[in-house]
Write a protein that holds these residues in place. Structure first.
Motif, mmCIF file in Angstrom:
data_model
loop_
_atom_site.group_PDB
_atom_site.id
_atom_site.type_symbol
_atom_site.label_atom_id
_atom_site.label_comp_id
_atom_site.label_asym_id
_atom_site.label_seq_id
_atom_site.Cartn_x
_atom_site.Cartn_y
_atom_site.Cartn_z
ATOM 1 N N ALA A 63 0.822 -1.219 0.000
ATOM 2 C CA ALA A 63 0.000 0.000 0.000
ATOM 3 C C ALA A 63 0.851 1.261 0.000
ATOM 4 O O ALA A 63 0.514 2.243 -0.663
ATOM 5 N N GLY A 64 1.945 1.263 0.735
ATOM 6 C CA GLY A 64 2.817 2.439 0.797
ATOM 7 C C GLY A 64 3.474 2.745 -0.535
ATOM 8 O O GLY A 64 3.533 3.897 -0.968
ATOM 9 N N LEU A 65 3.972 1.701 -1.201
ATOM 10 C CA LEU A 65 4.570 1.912 -2.520
ATOM 11 C C LEU A 65 3.503 2.324 -3.530
ATOM 12 O O LEU A 65 3.751 3.180 -4.375
ATOM 13 N N ALA A 66 2.331 1.711 -3.434
ATOM 14 C CA ALA A 66 1.243 2.064 -4.346
ATOM 15 C C ALA A 66 0.861 3.529 -4.184
ATOM 16 O O ALA A 66 0.601 4.227 -5.172
ATOM 17 N N GLU A 67 0.837 4.017 -2.955
ATOM 18 C CA GLU A 67 0.528 5.431 -2.714
ATOM 19 C C GLU A 67 1.567 6.325 -3.386
ATOM 20 O O GLU A 67 1.227 7.328 -4.025
ATOM 21 N N PHE A 68 2.834 5.972 -3.257
ATOM 22 C CA PHE A 68 3.918 6.754 -3.857
ATOM 23 C C PHE A 68 3.829 6.738 -5.383
ATOM 24 O O PHE A 68 3.941 7.781 -6.033
ATOM 25 N N VAL A 69 3.610 5.559 -5.968
ATOM 26 C CA VAL A 69 3.513 5.443 -7.424
ATOM 27 C C VAL A 69 2.298 6.216 -7.933
ATOM 28 O O VAL A 69 2.385 6.932 -8.935
ATOM 29 N N THR A 70 1.184 6.117 -7.232
ATOM 30 C CA THR A 70 -0.025 6.844 -7.633
ATOM 31 C C THR A 70 0.183 8.356 -7.526
ATOM 32 O O THR A 70 -0.235 9.106 -8.414
ATOM 33 N N ALA A 71 0.842 8.800 -6.472
ATOM 34 C CA ALA A 71 1.126 10.235 -6.319
ATOM 35 C C ALA A 71 2.016 10.718 -7.457
ATOM 36 O O ALA A 71 1.810 11.811 -8.010
ATOM 37 N N SER A 72 3.019 9.918 -7.845
ATOM 38 C CA SER A 72 3.891 10.284 -8.966
ATOM 39 C C SER A 72 3.099 10.329 -10.269
ATOM 40 O O SER A 72 3.286 11.235 -11.093
ATOM 41 N N TYR A 73 2.212 9.360 -10.456
ATOM 42 C CA TYR A 73 1.360 9.306 -11.644
ATOM 43 C C TYR A 73 0.520 10.584 -11.745
ATOM 44 O O TYR A 73 0.474 11.233 -12.800
ATOM 45 N N GLU A 74 -0.119 10.952 -10.655
ATOM 46 C CA GLU A 74 -0.942 12.174 -10.656
ATOM 47 C C GLU A 74 -0.085 13.416 -10.878
ATOM 48 O O GLU A 74 -0.468 14.318 -11.622
ATOM 49 N N TYR A 75 1.072 13.464 -10.250
ATOM 50 C CA TYR A 75 1.974 14.618 -10.387
ATOM 51 C C TYR A 75 2.437 14.790 -11.835
ATOM 52 O O TYR A 75 2.642 15.905 -12.302
ATOM 53 N N ASN A 76 2.588 13.678 -12.541
ATOM 54 C CA ASN A 76 3.040 13.716 -13.932
ATOM 55 C C ASN A 76 1.892 13.845 -14.922
ATOM 56 O O ASN A 76 2.080 13.623 -16.110
ATOM 57 N N GLY A 77 0.707 14.189 -14.453
ATOM 58 C CA GLY A 77 -0.409 14.478 -15.342
ATOM 59 C C GLY A 77 -1.449 13.388 -15.471
ATOM 60 O O GLY A 77 -2.310 13.468 -16.347
ATOM 61 N N GLY A 78 -1.368 12.347 -14.640
ATOM 62 C CA GLY A 78 -2.369 11.291 -14.690
ATOM 63 C C GLY A 78 -2.388 10.596 -16.045
ATOM 64 O O GLY A 78 -1.350 10.434 -16.695
ATOM 65 N N ALA A 79 -3.574 10.211 -16.493
ATOM 66 C CA ALA A 79 -3.710 9.471 -17.754
ATOM 67 C C ALA A 79 -3.200 10.281 -18.940
ATOM 68 O O ALA A 79 -2.500 9.746 -19.811
ATOM 69 N N ASP A 80 -3.514 11.571 -18.985
ATOM 70 C CA ASP A 80 -3.058 12.407 -20.097
ATOM 71 C C ASP A 80 -1.537 12.510 -20.122
ATOM 72 O O ASP A 80 -0.917 12.441 -21.188
ATOM 73 N N GLY A 81 -0.930 12.670 -18.963
ATOM 74 C CA GLY A 81 0.529 12.743 -18.890
ATOM 75 C C GLY A 81 1.187 11.439 -19.293
ATOM 76 O O GLY A 81 2.227 11.430 -19.965
ATOM 77 N N TRP A 82 0.586 10.319 -18.882
ATOM 78 C CA TRP A 82 1.125 9.010 -19.233
ATOM 79 C C TRP A 82 1.078 8.793 -20.742
ATOM 80 O O TRP A 82 2.054 8.360 -21.354
ATOM 81 N N ILE A 83 -0.043 9.142 -21.366
ATOM 82 C CA ILE A 83 -0.177 8.985 -22.817
ATOM 83 C C ILE A 83 0.821 9.880 -23.539
ATOM 84 O O ILE A 83 1.476 9.450 -24.495
ATOM 85 N N THR A 84 0.982 11.096 -23.071
ATOM 86 C CA THR A 84 1.957 12.003 -23.677
ATOM 87 C C THR A 84 3.363 11.428 -23.569
ATOM 88 O O THR A 84 4.134 11.456 -24.538
ATOM 89 N N LEU A 85 3.709 10.902 -22.404
ATOM 90 C CA LEU A 85 5.025 10.290 -22.213
ATOM 91 C C LEU A 85 5.221 9.117 -23.175
ATOM 92 O O LEU A 85 6.258 8.998 -23.836
ATOM 93 N N LEU A 86 4.229 8.243 -23.278
ATOM 94 C CA LEU A 86 4.334 7.077 -24.156
ATOM 95 C C LEU A 86 4.481 7.453 -25.629
ATOM 96 O O LEU A 86 5.081 6.713 -26.410
ATOM 97 N N HIS A 87 3.939 8.591 -26.016
ATOM 98 C CA HIS A 87 4.023 9.017 -27.415
ATOM 99 C C HIS A 87 5.332 9.730 -27.739
ATOM 100 O O HIS A 87 5.609 10.009 -28.901
ATOM 101 N N GLY A 88 6.124 10.012 -26.710
ATOM 102 C CA GLY A 88 7.452 10.591 -26.943
ATOM 103 C C GLY A 88 8.349 9.570 -27.616
ATOM 104 O O GLY A 88 8.058 8.373 -27.655
#
Length: 129
Positions: A63-88
């Motif tokens: 749970a602690g690692l999941a919280e950290f990974v989720t916080a990083s995901y949100e900080y990097n723009g959530g789903a939109d940020g992830w898609i943008t990163l993948l398209h780089g």
């Protein structure tokens, strides 16, 4: 921010490296400046998804690692940020060809990108995600 130039412990187990980042984030009051970005974020998020660390039914659940990974995901723009990163676009460190990031793996040992045609690169004990 913790990008690929600052992820500690190159050849230590990846989960231990992520735990140290998470511990620093918690000790720092969950400061956004201590979340992962760049290729460290890419590696940490891929690793978290691969091992399903946020799924209570998964063997690697934490749970602690999941919280950290989720916080990083949100900080990097959530789903939109992830898609943008993948398209780089990035280069395979083995053959030098250029691919969209979604078509490259990343090594948990050295954080180098590798295309799936080349597979693991010699001399590194890391896992290709």
């Amino acid at each position: 921010m913790t990008d690929d130039r600052t992820m500690p412990g190159g050849f230590q187990p990846f989960d231990e490296r992520v735990r140290r980042l998470r511990d620093a984030w918690v000790a720092g009051g969950r400061d956004q400046a201590l979340l992962t970005t760049g290729m460290t974020y890419f590696a940490v998020y891929c690793w978290g998804m691969n091992y399903r660390i946020g799924d209570p039914a998964a063997p690697a659940y934490d749970a602690g690692l999941a919280e950290f990974v989720t916080a990083s995901y949100e900080y990097n723009g959530g789903a939109d940020g992830w898609i943008t990163l993948l398209h780089g676009r990035e280069y395979c460190s083995t053959c030098g060809d250029r691919f969209r990031l979604e078509n490259l793996g990343i090594c948990t040992g050295c954080l180098r990108h590798t295309c799936y045609g080349c597979g693991r690169h010699a001399g590194c004990p890391g896992e290709l995600l």
